[in-house]
Write an enzyme that holds these catalytic residues in place. Sequence first.
Site, short mmCIF file in Angstrom:
data_model
loop_
_atom_site.label_atom_id
_atom_site.label_comp_id
_atom_site.label_asym_id
_atom_site.label_seq_id
_atom_site.Cartn_x
_atom_site.Cartn_y
_atom_site.Cartn_z
N TYR A 9 -5.57 8.05 -6.22
CA TYR A 9 -4.54 7.16 -5.68
C TYR A 9 -4.89 6.78 -4.26
O TYR A 9 -4.84 5.60 -3.88
CB TYR A 9 -3.18 7.86 -5.74
N LYS A 47 -5.73 3.11 -2.35
CA LYS A 47 -4.94 2.60 -1.23
C LYS A 47 -5.77 2.44 0.03
O LYS A 47 -5.66 1.45 0.76
CB LYS A 47 -3.72 3.51 -0.98
N SER A 76 0.87 -1.18 0.00
CA SER A 76 0.00 0.00 0.00
C SER A 76 0.90 1.22 0.00
O SER A 76 1.79 1.35 -0.85
CB SER A 76 -0.93 -0.04 1.21
#
Length: 277
Positions: A148, A152, A134
């Site tokens: 993004y 994650k 991650s």
Amino acid sequence: MPKTWFITGASSGLGLEMTQQLLTQGHKVVATIRRAEALTQLKRAFGERLDVVPLDLVKPESISSAVEGVFERHDRIDVIVSNAGYGLFGAAEELTNGEIDRQIATNLTGSIHLIRAALPLLRKQGGGRIVQVSSEGGQIAYPGFSLYHATKWGIEGFVESVAQEVGPFGIDFIIAEPGPTGTNFGANLVRSTPMDAYDETPAGAVRRAISDGSFEIKGDAARTVAAIISAAESETPPLRLALGSTAYSSISQALSARLSALEAQRGVANSADRQDP
């Protein structure tokens, strides 16, 4: 004792560094890549200890067959490292539908399909370990990285739930959370077309910092990978593994702030319960 590791996104960045370190230590590595020629030199150097598998995580129909083929060719897969991914930068309003869809397909749903394909095979062999790469961005957020962060934060929630489901089968997880690290992440960063409206906003400031090199990068790729390997080889690793002083500091500050905000809401939270007659 040499082990067999299965690593996605092994052609660059942390995936390539991990592949190199593991092979040097005498382990076997199954490395997935999108470009067949990306690991030619390593294959020549390490021969049968490196099994190179073409795989594109944005094509979910190919993931199950690729994973099944890997388990058929090897007696046991000890550690699966779900590493493939990339960064997308841009204020949410600047992003195109195509950029959004590809970011989610690669970083989030690609990892989900990989893990789901591996679970029945890990159960069959009696257990195993999955490392999900991650980022500090799985617990904190920078302006300009909204999609993004969505991937994650999403994969961390998925893993935390699945870890509880499959623990009884001897399958456990590590969520690796590196801070800004000296890899080619920045070079591979996909950037949206800027809008003038965001020039003098936090998103614009981060864009300039990335462009002029002032965005501070403290993490060392080799040390980061070594720490992940060490955790994966330990008997009882943590579910989450912060890597780098930036990650430790930013995650600590974010968690402390959220806990403080939560404590201030104790009365409101309790007031939402049903009242006994």
